[in-house]
Motif scaffolding. Structure first.
Motif, PDB file in Angstrom:
ATOM      1  N   HIS A 280       0.821  -1.206   0.000  1.00 57.43           N
ATOM      2  CA  HIS A 280       0.000   0.000   0.000  1.00 57.43           C
ATOM      3  C   HIS A 280       0.860   1.264   0.000  1.00 57.43           C
ATOM      4  N   GLN A 281       2.169   1.095   0.071  1.00 61.77           N
ATOM      5  CA  GLN A 281       3.087   2.217  -0.071  1.00 61.77           C
ATOM      6  C   GLN A 281       4.018   2.003  -1.260  1.00 61.77           C
ATOM      7  N   ALA A 282       3.677   1.046  -2.118  1.00 65.33           N
ATOM      8  CA  ALA A 282       4.554   0.703  -3.243  1.00 65.33           C
ATOM      9  C   ALA A 282       4.597   1.832  -4.257  1.00 65.33           C
ATOM     10  N   ASP A 283       5.781   2.072  -4.789  1.00 66.35           N
ATOM     11  CA  ASP A 283       5.961   3.054  -5.855  1.00 66.35           C
ATOM     12  C   ASP A 283       5.873   2.318  -7.184  1.00 66.35           C
ATOM     13  N   PRO A 284       4.828   2.553  -7.979  1.00 66.65           N
ATOM     14  CA  PRO A 284       4.679   1.826  -9.246  1.00 66.65           C
ATOM     15  C   PRO A 284       5.874   1.996 -10.171  1.00 66.65           C
ATOM     16  N   ASP A 285       6.556   3.143 -10.077  1.00 63.70           N
ATOM     17  CA  ASP A 285       7.687   3.401 -10.965  1.00 63.70           C
ATOM     18  C   ASP A 285       8.888   2.512 -10.637  1.00 63.70           C
ATOM     19  N   GLN A 286       8.885   1.898  -9.457  1.00 56.98           N
ATOM     20  CA  GLN A 286       9.983   1.027  -9.060  1.00 56.98           C
ATOM     21  C   GLN A 286       9.709  -0.446  -9.373  1.00 56.98           C
ATOM     22  N   LEU A 287       8.538  -0.743  -9.920  1.00 64.38           N
ATOM     23  CA  LEU A 287       8.177  -2.115 -10.245  1.00 64.38           C
ATOM     24  C   LEU A 287       8.480  -2.412 -11.705  1.00 64.38           C
ATOM     25  N   PRO A 288       8.853  -3.656 -12.021  1.00 68.62           N
ATOM     26  CA  PRO A 288       9.089  -4.002 -13.428  1.00 68.62           C
ATOM     27  C   PRO A 288       7.807  -3.863 -14.242  1.00 68.62           C
ATOM     28  N   LEU A 289       7.941  -3.354 -15.451  1.00 71.31           N
ATOM     29  CA  LEU A 289       6.784  -3.149 -16.317  1.00 71.31           C
ATOM     30  C   LEU A 289       6.491  -4.426 -17.095  1.00 71.31           C
ATOM     31  N   VAL A 290       5.258  -4.884 -17.009  1.00 68.60           N
ATOM     32  CA  VAL A 290       4.812  -6.082 -17.719  1.00 68.60           C
ATOM     33  C   VAL A 290       3.633  -5.692 -18.601  1.00 68.60           C
TER      34      VAL A 290
ATOM     35  N   ASP B  39      -1.222 -24.193  -0.020  1.00 72.16           N
ATOM     36  CA  ASP B  39       0.139 -23.796   0.324  1.00 72.16           C
ATOM     37  C   ASP B  39       0.522 -22.599  -0.533  1.00 72.16           C
ATOM     38  N   ALA B  40       1.317 -21.694   0.022  1.00 74.50           N
ATOM     39  CA  ALA B  40       1.854 -20.587  -0.768  1.00 74.50           C
ATOM     40  C   ALA B  40       2.902 -21.115  -1.732  1.00 74.50           C
ATOM     41  N   ALA B  41       2.822 -20.697  -3.000  1.00 77.07           N
ATOM     42  CA  ALA B  41       3.732 -21.236  -4.019  1.00 77.07           C
ATOM     43  C   ALA B  41       4.501 -20.156  -4.766  1.00 77.07           C
ATOM     44  N   GLY B  42       4.266 -18.872  -4.456  1.00 76.00           N
ATOM     45  CA  GLY B  42       5.024 -17.825  -5.138  1.00 76.00           C
ATOM     46  C   GLY B  42       4.301 -16.498  -5.114  1.00 76.00           C
ATOM     47  N   GLU B  43       5.055 -15.436  -5.382  1.00 73.70           N
ATOM     48  CA  GLU B  43       4.508 -14.083  -5.451  1.00 73.70           C
ATOM     49  C   GLU B  43       5.250 -13.302  -6.522  1.00 73.70           C
ATOM     50  N   ARG B  44       4.572 -12.359  -7.135  1.00 77.09           N
ATOM     51  CA  ARG B  44       5.181 -11.420  -8.076  1.00 77.09           C
ATOM     52  C   ARG B  44       4.533 -10.050  -7.888  1.00 77.09           C
ATOM     53  N   ARG B  45       5.325  -9.009  -8.045  1.00 77.24           N
ATOM     54  CA  ARG B  45       4.812  -7.644  -8.091  1.00 77.24           C
ATOM     55  C   ARG B  45       5.338  -6.996  -9.358  1.00 77.24           C
ATOM     56  N   PHE B  46       4.455  -6.316 -10.066  1.00 78.95           N
ATOM     57  CA  PHE B  46       4.850  -5.678 -11.312  1.00 78.95           C
ATOM     58  C   PHE B  46       3.876  -4.540 -11.606  1.00 78.95           C
ATOM     59  N   ALA B  47       4.134  -3.808 -12.657  1.00 83.52           N
ATOM     60  CA  ALA B  47       3.244  -2.721 -13.074  1.00 83.52           C
ATOM     61  C   ALA B  47       2.775  -2.981 -14.491  1.00 83.52           C
ATOM     62  N   GLN B  48       1.515  -2.687 -14.738  1.00 79.39           N
ATOM     63  CA  GLN B  48       0.935  -2.829 -16.068  1.00 79.39           C
ATOM     64  C   GLN B  48       0.629  -1.447 -16.646  1.00 79.39           C
ATOM     65  N   PRO B  49       0.944  -1.226 -17.923  1.00 80.52           N
ATOM     66  CA  PRO B  49       0.597   0.066 -18.526  1.00 80.52           C
ATOM     67  C   PRO B  49      -0.909   0.184 -18.735  1.00 80.52           C
TER      68      PRO B  49
ATOM     69  N   ARG C  63      -0.319 -13.523  -6.253  1.00 72.56           N
ATOM     70  CA  ARG C  63      -0.037 -14.576  -5.276  1.00 72.56           C
ATOM     71  C   ARG C  63      -0.437 -15.913  -5.891  1.00 72.56           C
ATOM     72  N   LEU C  64       0.451 -16.864  -5.828  1.00 72.77           N
ATOM     73  CA  LEU C  64       0.208 -18.205  -6.372  1.00 72.77           C
ATOM     74  C   LEU C  64       0.052 -19.183  -5.225  1.00 72.77           C
ATOM     75  N   LEU C  65      -1.063 -19.919  -5.238  1.00 75.28           N
ATOM     76  CA  LEU C  65      -1.338 -20.933  -4.227  1.00 75.28           C
ATOM     77  C   LEU C  65      -1.342 -22.298  -4.876  1.00 75.28           C
ATOM     78  N   ARG C  66      -0.971 -23.309  -4.085  1.00 75.27           N
ATOM     79  CA  ARG C  66      -0.954 -24.695  -4.570  1.00 75.27           C
ATOM     80  C   ARG C  66      -1.910 -25.521  -3.719  1.00 75.27           C
ATOM     81  N   ARG C  67      -2.795 -26.261  -4.381  1.00 69.44           N
ATOM     82  CA  ARG C  67      -3.789 -27.092  -3.669  1.00 69.44           C
ATOM     83  C   ARG C  67      -3.102 -28.279  -3.035  1.00 69.44           C
ATOM     84  N   THR C  68      -3.352 -28.458  -1.759  1.00 64.85           N
ATOM     85  CA  THR C  68      -2.728 -29.575  -1.031  1.00 64.85           C
ATOM     86  C   THR C  68      -3.507 -30.856  -1.269  1.00 64.85           C
TER      87      THR C  68
END
Length: 239
Positions: free
Chosen positions: A4-14, A170-180, A233-238
């Motif tokens: 909630h304090q993320a700077d979009p300009d610092q995220l990779p553009l996808v 189970d938690a299986a991964g996370e990514r943060r990025f910016a979309q145009p 957020r990527l979840l994996r079914r147990t």
């Protein structure tokens, strides 16, 4: 990172979120359900890229669902229904995805929706959840008429509960990025953003004027360009 304090300009553009999904989970030969599919843009592109896969697009908005079924595509089935009551049997899908849609589920229905996803995804299957981060210039304009701070936090809290209460995910991964995000003019922004078919933002002439005043400083010769910060957020079914 506090999103909630993320700077979009610092995220990779996808530019294409399908590239993120394709990098995180197997898509070839998969049977997938998208809950709250909207116009199913990503699902349609996914099927063009992976000819052996199938997607079910579940949509609760009757107006959008009618538009979807009027534009059929091979291996894409549109079904009217809500995430809180998925009209499919247990363990019928290899994976599920919610793209900017979990925060649209009613607050008292988010836990039920995530339980329904767990029910219809096979053991070992995946669940890809993409949610907008509350931040950036576009968000500052949208929050003038549709402040989603509460519902976006609630969506993340529901995912946290799904991972900590019970043994379904189970938690299986996370990514943060910016979309145009691009709007050619104010008229396009107004049509797309202020009057969606799935919500009534109680727009008044005074509110339109206020939003327009906030939007216009971003206009240039080729329209208004923004970036929308995203959290996957990527979840994996147990089991």
């Amino acid at each position: 990172m506090n999103e909630h304090q993320a700077d979009p300009d610092q995220l990779p553009l996808v530019r294409d979120e399908l590239d993120v999904l394709d990098d995180l989970v197997p898509l070839a030969g998969q049977r997938i359900i998208e809950l709250g599919c909207g116009n199913a843009r990503l699902a349609r592109a996914l099927l063009l890229r992976h000819a052996g896969s199938q997607v079910v697009g579940l949509e609760v908005d009757a107006v959008q669902h009618t538009k979807n079924v009027s534009s059929p595509q091979d291996r894409l089935l549109f079904v009217a229904g809500s995430a809180e009551a998925v009209p499919f049997p247990d363990a019928g899908f290899d994976g599920a995805m919610m793209l900017k849609s979990l925060h649209h589920v009613p607050l008292d229905g988010m836990d039920a929706a995530l339980a329904e996803v767990a029910r219809v995804v096979k053991p070992g299957g995946w669940f890809y959840v993409s949610e907008p981060i509350y931040g950036g210039a576009l968000n500052e304009i949208v929050r003038l008429y549709n402040d989603e701070n509460t519902v976006r936090r609630a969506a993340q809290a529901a995912l946290d509960r799904a991972l900590t209460i019970g043994t379904q995910w189970d938690a299986a991964g996370e990514r943060r990025f910016a979309q145009p995000a691009h709007f050619k003019d104010w008229a396009e922004f107004e049509q797309r953003m202020l009057y969606p078919s799935f919500a009534d933002h109680h727009i008044t002439p005074a509110l339109v004027a206020r939003v327009r005043d906030a939007f216009m400083p971003h206009m240039g010769a080729d329209g208004a360009h923004f970036v929308r910060p995203m959290h996957v957020r990527l979840l994996r079914r147990t089991g």
